[in-house]
Enzyme design. Structure first.
Site, PDB file in Angstrom:
ATOM      1  N   LYS A  33       0.812  -1.207   0.000  1.00 41.61           N
ATOM      2  CA  LYS A  33       0.000   0.000   0.000  1.00 41.61           C
ATOM      3  C   LYS A  33       0.853   1.268   0.000  1.00 41.61           C
ATOM      4  O   LYS A  33       0.407   2.324  -0.454  1.00 41.61           O
ATOM      5  CB  LYS A  33      -0.950  -0.003   1.191  1.00 41.61           C
ATOM      6  N   HIS A  60      -7.956   2.034  -7.117  1.00 47.29           N
ATOM      7  CA  HIS A  60      -8.032   0.932  -6.160  1.00 47.29           C
ATOM      8  C   HIS A  60      -9.128   0.004  -6.671  1.00 47.29           C
ATOM      9  O   HIS A  60     -10.283   0.089  -6.263  1.00 47.29           O
ATOM     10  CB  HIS A  60      -8.360   1.472  -4.768  1.00 47.29           C
ATOM     11  N   LYS A  65     -13.445  -7.476  -4.543  1.00 50.25           N
ATOM     12  CA  LYS A  65     -12.634  -7.196  -5.732  1.00 50.25           C
ATOM     13  C   LYS A  65     -11.920  -8.447  -6.238  1.00 50.25           C
ATOM     14  O   LYS A  65     -11.943  -8.753  -7.431  1.00 50.25           O
ATOM     15  CB  LYS A  65     -11.580  -6.118  -5.428  1.00 50.25           C
TER      16      LYS A  65
END
Length: 532
Positions: A200, A219, A243
């Site tokens: 990240k 993202h 996701k």
């Protein structure tokens, strides 16, 4: 120095790292697994997976993340969202961390982020833990062995879980710190063994650099039709919204599961691997992701297992809800080798609605898509951040506020322009609750979500009949083959419809209150699409 492969002209002296006992350069997976086991960082599991614990920290520490405030960043960083650190504090932190690693053993990985060579970022990751080297080798992209001879890092990450920061001396909040210096192109990470901080941090850097080049940093996960990269789709969403699960559809090619760019050439994956949640993972529902947990070199984090049989307990939450596995993209049979795709024909925004009032899918106008992108409504999944033990409704702008160094409008206008230029269809998909709020209702059936997405992506959903939702203003399909019709009308799934109405009004008010901050910066059509 020992090595997998070393560029002798560009070792660690560029960051002032000296006096270490040994630095292992660019070890391949087998060597990293062997080193991690030998050093007692974890143990070998079934199939050669590496089983480890991240210790005290089983999720990210967003409140301990800082950006160094300098003249070059003063007017470009979204300071309301990013805590500031002085250059002097950063210099002390770096000097103390470098002194701390003298005489120690380090692992160095030279990798890059960005499958498109025009926009790639070369990153050197220096870690105390061998398994951190393995993790980031999976998650970033691996240069060809010959490329390492001339590798020069654009950015360097120095990660020392054994170093404790001093808030008074280093200008941070606690003993844990993640500090980004855009002038020195350096990230310092201390007092956390949670490996997700490494990936990240790179994402945050790219979110700052790429908009200046007209590239949208997202993202999101992404896939495209098999044999047709032009037919691409992106799936925005925070951790826990689906996701990874929804993009890894067997009838489409996976581009990536978490971080992508959208340039004038199309989409490209920032990463070379996946970081999938494993809580309640099953071979029946997600066979390929499940199989990676028994694959050589996969990093399995914070999962409880039988010490004798090494069987993993996928339902045990005693260490954390945020159990995960990290593996390279090639572990998924339908993954793209190139990490590239065309301009998205579909933009999907995933939300995990803990209120239980949003439909499983809704069609959005471009203006509504901007509204929901800037709102970023979801429920933070348990365990993904320290202190989160059950879903917490939240608004995380751009579906990734913790990783956004610039103001939200920068990303919103970029996305708006790309949707307009390329004519993408936009959808809001709720993977959260139905029939009631969290604690009373149930999670949206994954089978229904998959069927709805398949219909959206193949174009058949758009040809059906829609109704206008009176509360939220978007269009909801009335009937979809293979999906329980009641699911498409959330109000009908509640035993008490008056309670649904009250809950929906409450959520509308939350949307309206949150969106007020963006009104001075957005276009009239987006204002007109606002809820409430």
């Amino acid at each position: 120095m020992t090595e997998g492969r070393v560029n002798p002209l560009h070792q660690l002296d560029h960051q002032g790292i000296s006096g270490v006992a040994v630095a292992h350069y660019n070890y391949v997976e087998a060597a990293l697994v062997q080193a991690a086991v030998t050093r007692g960082e974890g143990r070998l599991g079934k199939g050669g997976a590496f089983l480890c614990s991240t210790g005290q920290f089983t999720g990210r520490s967003p409140r301990d993340k800082f950006v160094v405030r300098t003249p070059s960043t003063e007017g470009t960083i979204w300071w309301e969202n990013n805590a500031a650190m002085t250059p002097e504090s950063f210099a002390r932190l770096k000097a103390d961390m470098l002194a701390h690693v003298k005489g120690s053993e380090l692992f160095v990985q030279d990798l890059y982020a960005g499958a498109d060579p025009l926009h790639r970022l070369d990153v050197r990751v220096v870690t105390e833990l061998a398994w951190h080297g393995l993790f980031i080798r999976h998650l970033l992209r691996r240069p060809d062995r010959t490329e390492l001879d001339t590798f020069v890092p654009d950015w360097t990450i120095i990660n020392c879980p054994s170093f404790k920061a001093d808030p008074a001396r280093h200008g941070c909040r606690t003993e844990t710190v993640i500090a980004l210096n855009f002038d020195e192109k350096t990230v310092l990470i201390a007092n956390t063994a949670y490996a997700g901080e490494n990936k990240k941090a790179v994402f945050t850097v790219l979110n700052y650099l790429l908009p200046e080049k007209g590239v949208m940093a997202m993202h999101c996960s992404a896939n495209h039709a098999i044999g047709n990269p032009v037919d691409a789709a992106v799936f925005f969403g925070l951790s826990g919204t689906g996701k990874t699960t929804l993009s890894a559809s067997p009838d489409r090619t996976l581009v990536g599961d978490d971080e992508h760019g959208w340039s004038d050439r199309g989409i490209f994956n920032f990463e070379g691997g996946c970081y999938a949640k494993t809580i309640d993972l099953s071979a029946a529902a997600e066979p390929e992701i499940f199989a990676t947990t028994h694959r050589f070199g996969t990093v399995v984090e914070n999962m409880v297992y039988d010490p004798e049989t090494l069987d993993l307990d996928f339902s045990d939450r005693s260490l954390t809800e945020n159990t995960r596995c990290a593996y390279p993209l090639e572990a998924i049979s339908n993954a793209s080798a190139s990490g590239l795709g065309g301009h998205p024909r579909h933009v999907v925004m995933l939300t995990c609605d803990a209120f239980g009032v949003l439909p499983p899918i809704a069609r959005l106008t471009p203006a509504q898509a901007m509204y929901h992108f800037l709102s970023g409504f979801t429920a933070k999944a348990a365990g993904t951040e320290r202190g989160i033990t059950e879903p917490v409704p939240t608004f995380s702008t751009c579906f990734g506020a913790p990783f956004m160094p610039r103001r939200p409008e920068v990303y919103g206008k970029l996305l708006q322009a790309k949707i307009a230029k390329n004519g993408a269809s936009c959808w809001l998909v709720n993977t959260g609750w139905t029939g009631g709020a969290y604690g009373a209702g149930r999670r949206m059936p994954i089978k229904a979500t998959r069927a709805l997405l398949a219909a959206a992506l193949d174009g058949s959903l758009s040809a059906g009949t829609f109704r206008r939702d009176p509360m939220f203003g978007f269009d909801v399909p009335v009937e979809v083959p293979g999906v329980d019709r009641a699911l498409l009308d959330p109000r009908s799934t509640w035993a008490d419809t008056a309670a649904y109405d009250a809950q929906a009004r409450r959520l509308v008010e939350m949307f309206s209150k949150n969106f007020a901050q963006y009104v001075p910066f957005i276009d009239a059509d987006v204002k007109a699409a606002a809820i409430g």
